[in-house]
Design a protein around this motif. Structure first.
Motif, PDB file in Angstrom:
ATOM      1  N   VAL A 276       0.698  -1.082  -0.034  1.00  0.00           N
ATOM      2  CA  VAL A 276       0.164   0.104  -0.053  1.00  0.00           C
ATOM      3  C   VAL A 276       0.817   1.112   0.120  1.00  0.00           C
ATOM      4  O   VAL A 276       1.621   1.455   0.521  1.00  0.00           O
ATOM      5  N   SER A 277       0.614   2.354  -1.030  1.00  0.00           N
ATOM      6  CA  SER A 277       1.515   3.423  -0.959  1.00  0.00           C
ATOM      7  C   SER A 277       0.975   4.344   0.173  1.00  0.00           C
ATOM      8  O   SER A 277      -0.352   4.455   0.609  1.00  0.00           O
ATOM      9  N   PRO A 278       1.942   5.154   0.807  1.00  0.00           N
ATOM     10  CA  PRO A 278       1.525   6.138   1.841  1.00  0.00           C
ATOM     11  C   PRO A 278       0.978   7.339   1.353  1.00  0.00           C
ATOM     12  O   PRO A 278       0.898   7.508   0.039  1.00  0.00           O
ATOM     13  N   SER A 279       0.133   7.845   2.150  1.00  0.00           N
ATOM     14  CA  SER A 279      -0.639   9.068   1.726  1.00  0.00           C
ATOM     15  C   SER A 279       0.306  10.297   1.395  1.00  0.00           C
ATOM     16  O   SER A 279       1.521  10.281   1.678  1.00  0.00           O
ATOM     17  N   PRO A 280      -0.055  11.204   0.239  1.00  0.00           N
ATOM     18  CA  PRO A 280       0.796  11.994  -0.189  1.00  0.00           C
ATOM     19  C   PRO A 280       1.349  12.948   0.999  1.00  0.00           C
ATOM     20  O   PRO A 280       0.413  13.361   1.706  1.00  0.00           O
ATOM     21  N   GLN A 281       2.541  13.399   1.028  1.00  0.00           N
ATOM     22  CA  GLN A 281       3.079  14.301   1.864  1.00  0.00           C
ATOM     23  C   GLN A 281       3.433  13.678   3.298  1.00  0.00           C
ATOM     24  O   GLN A 281       3.395  14.037   4.160  1.00  0.00           O
ATOM     25  N   CYS A 282       3.029  12.210   3.616  1.00  0.00           N
ATOM     26  CA  CYS A 282       2.925  11.441   4.638  1.00  0.00           C
ATOM     27  C   CYS A 282       3.964  10.435   4.649  1.00  0.00           C
ATOM     28  O   CYS A 282       3.792   9.583   5.159  1.00  0.00           O
ATOM     29  N   ALA A 283       5.090  10.574   4.024  1.00  0.00           N
ATOM     30  CA  ALA A 283       6.249   9.678   4.026  1.00  0.00           C
ATOM     31  C   ALA A 283       7.571  10.322   4.055  1.00  0.00           C
ATOM     32  O   ALA A 283       7.874  11.240   3.282  1.00  0.00           O
ATOM     33  N   LEU A 284       8.641   9.819   5.024  1.00  0.00           N
ATOM     34  CA  LEU A 284       9.891  10.349   5.238  1.00  0.00           C
ATOM     35  C   LEU A 284      10.761   9.134   5.203  1.00  0.00           C
ATOM     36  O   LEU A 284      10.590   8.129   5.576  1.00  0.00           O
ATOM     37  N   VAL A 285      11.964   9.369   4.863  1.00  0.00           N
ATOM     38  CA  VAL A 285      13.070   8.537   4.934  1.00  0.00           C
ATOM     39  C   VAL A 285      14.326   9.155   5.778  1.00  0.00           C
ATOM     40  O   VAL A 285      14.405  10.274   5.588  1.00  0.00           O
TER      41      VAL A 285
ATOM     42  N   ALA B 102       2.645   7.025   6.838  1.00  0.00           N
ATOM     43  CA  ALA B 102       1.489   7.090   7.370  1.00  0.00           C
ATOM     44  C   ALA B 102       0.244   7.030   6.305  1.00  0.00           C
ATOM     45  O   ALA B 102       0.787   7.286   5.306  1.00  0.00           O
ATOM     46  N   LEU B 103      -0.730   6.541   6.531  1.00  0.00           N
ATOM     47  CA  LEU B 103      -2.202   6.498   5.661  1.00  0.00           C
ATOM     48  C   LEU B 103      -3.152   7.405   6.621  1.00  0.00           C
ATOM     49  O   LEU B 103      -3.442   7.395   7.665  1.00  0.00           O
ATOM     50  N   ILE B 104      -3.590   8.464   5.951  1.00  0.00           N
ATOM     51  CA  ILE B 104      -4.585   9.272   6.368  1.00  0.00           C
ATOM     52  C   ILE B 104      -5.825   8.477   6.641  1.00  0.00           C
ATOM     53  O   ILE B 104      -6.359   8.734   8.056  1.00  0.00           O
ATOM     54  N   ASP B 105      -6.059   7.590   6.247  1.00  0.00           N
ATOM     55  CA  ASP B 105      -7.301   7.132   6.236  1.00  0.00           C
ATOM     56  C   ASP B 105      -6.863   5.349   6.236  1.00  0.00           C
ATOM     57  O   ASP B 105      -6.410   4.654   5.450  1.00  0.00           O
ATOM     58  N   ALA B 106      -7.117   4.811   7.728  1.00  0.00           N
ATOM     59  CA  ALA B 106      -6.561   3.781   7.912  1.00  0.00           C
ATOM     60  C   ALA B 106      -7.452   2.521   7.520  1.00  0.00           C
ATOM     61  O   ALA B 106      -7.451   1.322   7.534  1.00  0.00           O
TER      62      ALA B 106
ATOM     63  N   PHE C  24     -11.894   4.732  14.653  1.00  0.00           N
ATOM     64  CA  PHE C  24     -11.446   5.325  13.517  1.00  0.00           C
ATOM     65  C   PHE C  24     -12.105   6.827  13.637  1.00  0.00           C
ATOM     66  O   PHE C  24     -11.405   7.751  13.074  1.00  0.00           O
ATOM     67  N   GLU C  25     -13.078   7.125  14.199  1.00  0.00           N
ATOM     68  CA  GLU C  25     -13.409   8.600  14.397  1.00  0.00           C
ATOM     69  C   GLU C  25     -12.465   9.515  15.007  1.00  0.00           C
ATOM     70  O   GLU C  25     -12.116  10.536  14.685  1.00  0.00           O
ATOM     71  N   GLU C  26     -12.143   8.932  16.229  1.00  0.00           N
ATOM     72  CA  GLU C  26     -10.998   9.543  17.079  1.00  0.00           C
ATOM     73  C   GLU C  26      -9.495   9.573  16.357  1.00  0.00           C
ATOM     74  O   GLU C  26      -8.862  10.458  16.478  1.00  0.00           O
ATOM     75  N   PHE C  27      -9.256   8.481  15.937  1.00  0.00           N
ATOM     76  CA  PHE C  27      -7.787   8.241  15.334  1.00  0.00           C
ATOM     77  C   PHE C  27      -7.899   7.535  14.045  1.00  0.00           C
ATOM     78  O   PHE C  27      -7.462   6.351  13.790  1.00  0.00           O
ATOM     79  N   PRO C  28      -8.279   8.449  12.903  1.00  0.00           N
ATOM     80  CA  PRO C  28      -8.408   7.789  11.495  1.00  0.00           C
ATOM     81  C   PRO C  28      -7.372   7.580  10.901  1.00  0.00           C
ATOM     82  O   PRO C  28      -7.199   6.803   9.976  1.00  0.00           O
ATOM     83  N   SER C  29      -6.084   7.974  11.282  1.00  0.00           N
ATOM     84  CA  SER C  29      -4.669   7.716  10.807  1.00  0.00           C
ATOM     85  C   SER C  29      -3.822   6.845  11.267  1.00  0.00           C
ATOM     86  O   SER C  29      -4.059   6.489  12.537  1.00  0.00           O
TER      87      SER C  29
END
Length: 723
Positions: free
Chosen positions: A601-610, A623-627, A643-648
């Protein structure tokens, strides 16, 4: 019939004036007799009334306390005591016998009395016994004679106090002179309780506050210690002391001590910078604070909107002090100042006087003209050398701008060796090092208009520091300049390196090759052997003004790109193999984030660092914005409320060779910031209970807490944080 000591002490406490002034109590070269006389003049002018003589490096004050003063030394002390009296300043002579005194030996106590009797013959009428910074273990003889260290000190102090005729001013410095030293705490300290109960009431007690160098001193803390000591303390204030670090100087205002304290204290004495002339601000602002009134009556400084104390504004007190200090800088009649050339009847060395002064011709360099120092220059100087627990506003802005420029740069020209040089350059100089711990990205040199504008503003601020340095260097009063010179040279050099770094980020070419090559000049990296030792120790700097400690290796945090997929998978598999020593991978239930690390699964845009070090990729944060889709993929049942409180969902992994936690903390901080920007309310992670390394990492972050999740396999736990 005379009153007993307790009655006399209580009667005097109701009439004695508030002690206010300066203690010369630092380690290092003592001030000169001329400087002390100048101090008395300033104290009289500003309304302060006390000087406590306690320089740690006066041998006969501390190390050789038994030795009497020679005739020459006696003459100097008599002159000093007379000068203090002339300016209505009470001279308190302090002695520190605690290094090696045997409290139970009458000969030792007699030697102490004899020494103080000699000083009394010089005209001194106020005294102090100091037992700070000494070993607390008593010798066998004292253990037989006294039930505790406190009893020993109190017995000798009371005896000396009575021998001297119970002087109006007599100060005692306890060994536990701040709350941090008290065991288990202030109210339950057997040492302090003994001092409070047994020390004669006419003796005042010195106290530095919550710590040796106290950030803030609250009314509640003073009420607590006053209750234990059974008297109001005299604050020995180290807020401007710099003897513990030769690279720091403090030119900020007296602050974080509410004026409500004045009514609850016996007095305040500042123990300021070792350098005499830079103490103008520390002493001037203390004098302003001491004049503040809690009843809203007349006062020198009105409150500013930004202040909480209705009687005192540190910023306005600082402006008053700097305005007066500017006149001293511009004066040539101070000791050691450069005098203007005066006319003389003596025959000049140069006999040919026919030529007029040199005038440059067309196209030639104009004559150098020194610009006069300004109040803005001194405000900038104070901001750069503010207080132990904070930088001034301009310095904070510069650090924040440098951090923003670095994190938002697209320049490709900053290389690892240059970043390492900057870390070496700034460590132990100021906290800019923390802004340089991760390198820049490699996506080209085109900068946004905002970046270029802020880079120019940062350059202007750096230029202001250089111009301030130049004007200070040309100020007529050389005495002040010489005390400041090492500090302003250091900050000018540090700012110059930061300025060059930003220019490089903007694609304006590499800075000086002399600075940035593999064999730089020694002035390109400061700190010496001490700096090298500190950089090699774990956690160095964790109590500095910025909370990210400098690193002993260079790391680059950059955005994840598709080419990183294989390296991330490699790290994921390597960490899985490490876990197989405990539980085979095939028997472990999958984590929601495993599909991210495995590249399914590809990480969400702007949500991946190395994370990279000098060897290569050594960590990642994805990270995935929507898990929900990832949870569905592994058929993990999860309630909608979670998921409502911690969606990512996030996953962070760092190879074991990265022993410094700082790069991972910075990486996850940037990742959480991006997730928050996407609109997510919270984020969670899943961890195997056997992964003690990552469990410890998330726990120490402080923001992630364990949460209950229905349907979690037995050996998996979840931690989450709200955004």
């Amino acid at each position: 019939m005379s009153k007993p000591s307790s009655a006399k002490g209580q009667a005097r406490s109701e009439t004695r004036r508030f002690i206010s002034g300066v203690v010369e109590g630092f380690y290092g070269r003592p001030w000169t007799m001329e400087q002390r006389t100048e101090l008395f003049k300033r104290e009289q002018k500003w309304g302060l009334n006390t000087y406590l003589y306690a320089p740690k490096d006066d041998y006969k004050h501390r190390m050789y306390w038994r030795d009497l003063y020679s005739a020459e030394e006696a003459e100097q002390l008599m002159a000093l005591i007379s000068a203090a009296k002339l300016h209505n300043v009470e001279f308190i002579y302090a002695i520190s016998p605690g290094l090696d005194i045997t409290f139970s030996n009458p000969k030792e106590v007699s030697a102490l009395k004899r020494k103080l009797d000699q000083v009394r013959e010089f005209g001194c009428r106020a005294f102090s016994l100091l037992f700070d910074d000494i070993e607390t273990e008593m010798c066998p003889a004292d253990k037989q004679a006294f039930s505790s260290f406190a009893h020993a000190q109190v017995a000798v102090t009371n005896e000396v106090y009575q021998h001297l005729g119970e002087p109006e001013t007599f100060l005692f410095c306890p060994t536990d002179y701040c709350a941090a030293f008290c065991t288990p705490n202030v109210s339950q300290s057997s040492y302090l309780n003994t001092v409070g109960e047994k020390l004669l009431p006419g003796i005042d007690i010195l106290w530095t506050g919550p710590k040796v160098v106290s950030h803030k001193i609250s009314v509640e803390s003073i009420e607590e210690v006053s209750s234990v000591l059974k008297r109001a303390p005299v604050i020995w204030d180290n807020i401007h002391a710099n003897d513990y670090d030769p690279q720091r100087l403090f030119l900020g205002p007296y602050k974080d001590r509410p004026t409500e304290l004045i009514a609850k204290l016996r007095g305040v004495l500042t123990n300021p910078n070792c350098e005499f002339y830079p103490n103008f601000v520390a002493i001037h602002t203390l004098a302003t604070w001491c004049k503040a009134t809690a009843d809203g009556g007349p006062r020198d400084v009105e409150m500013g909107d930004e202040e909480q104390d209705p009687c005192y504004s540190p910023q306005k007190a600082l402006t008053l002090a700097l305005t007066d200090w500017l006149q001293e800088f511009l004066s040539t009649d101070q000791p050691g100042a450069r005098l203007k050339k005066e006319s003389s009847d003596e025959e000049p060395m140069q006999t040919d006087m026919g030529e007029s002064s040199y005038v440059p011709g067309p196209g030639e360099n104009p004559l150098y003209t020194a610009e006069p120092l300004t109040l803005d220059d001194l405000k900038l100087l104070s901001d750069l050398f503010y207080l132990p627990y904070e930088h001034g506003p301009t310095a904070r802005t510069m650090l924040q701008e440098l951090d923003w420029l670095k994190n938002n740069s697209c320049a490709a020209t900053a290389e690892t060796d240059m970043v390492m040089l900057f870390i070496h350059s700034f460590t132990n100089t100021d906290n800019v090092v923390h802004m340089l711990c991760s390198s820049v990205t490699n996506n080209g040199v085109l900068q946004t208009a905002e970046w270029c504008s802020r880079a120019q503003q940062f350059d202007d601020m750096c230029d202001a520091v250089v111009q301030m340095f130049n004007r200070l260097s040309n100020a007529p009063n050389r005495s002040i300049l010489y005390d400041l010179y090492n500090y302003i040279c250091d900050i000018k050099s540090g700012v110059g390196l930061a300025r060059a770094y930003v220019k490089t980020l903007g694609g304006q070419g590499r800075p000086s090759a002399q600075l940035m090559n593999d064999d730089p000049e020694p002035w390109g990296f400061r700190g010496g052997l001490s700096g090298e030792f500190q950089r090699m120790l774990p956690g160095h700097g964790n109590r500095d003004l910025f909370r990210h400690p400098p690193m002993t290796a260079v790391y680059c945090i950059r955005p994840y790109c598709p080419e990183d997929k294989m390296e991330v998978q490699k790290i994921f598999r390597e960490m899985q193999r490490e876990g197989e020593d405990k539980v085979p991978t095939m028997t472990q239930p999958p984590l929601i984030c495993d599909s991210l690390s495995a590249g399914e699964v590809s990480p969400s845009p702007q949500c991946a660092l190395v994370l990279e070090d000098e060897i290569g990729t050594c960590g990642y944060a994805l990270a995935l914005i929507d898990a929900k889709p990832a949870a569905a993929k592994i058929q993990r049942p999860m309630s909608d409320s979670v998921f409502e409180e911690f969606p990512s969902v996030i996953t962070v992994q760092v190879l074991p060779r990265v022993t410094d936690p700082s790069p991972a903390k910075r990486m996850i901080g940037r990742l959480l910031s991006s997730i928050r920007s996407s609109g997510s309310r919270g984020v969670f992670c899943e961890l195997r209970q056997g992964d003690r390394r990552m469990l410890d990492f998330y726990t120490k972050l402080g923001s992630f807490k364990p949460i209950e999740m229905a349907g979690l396999p037995q050996d998996i736990l979840a931690m989450a944080t709200s955004l």
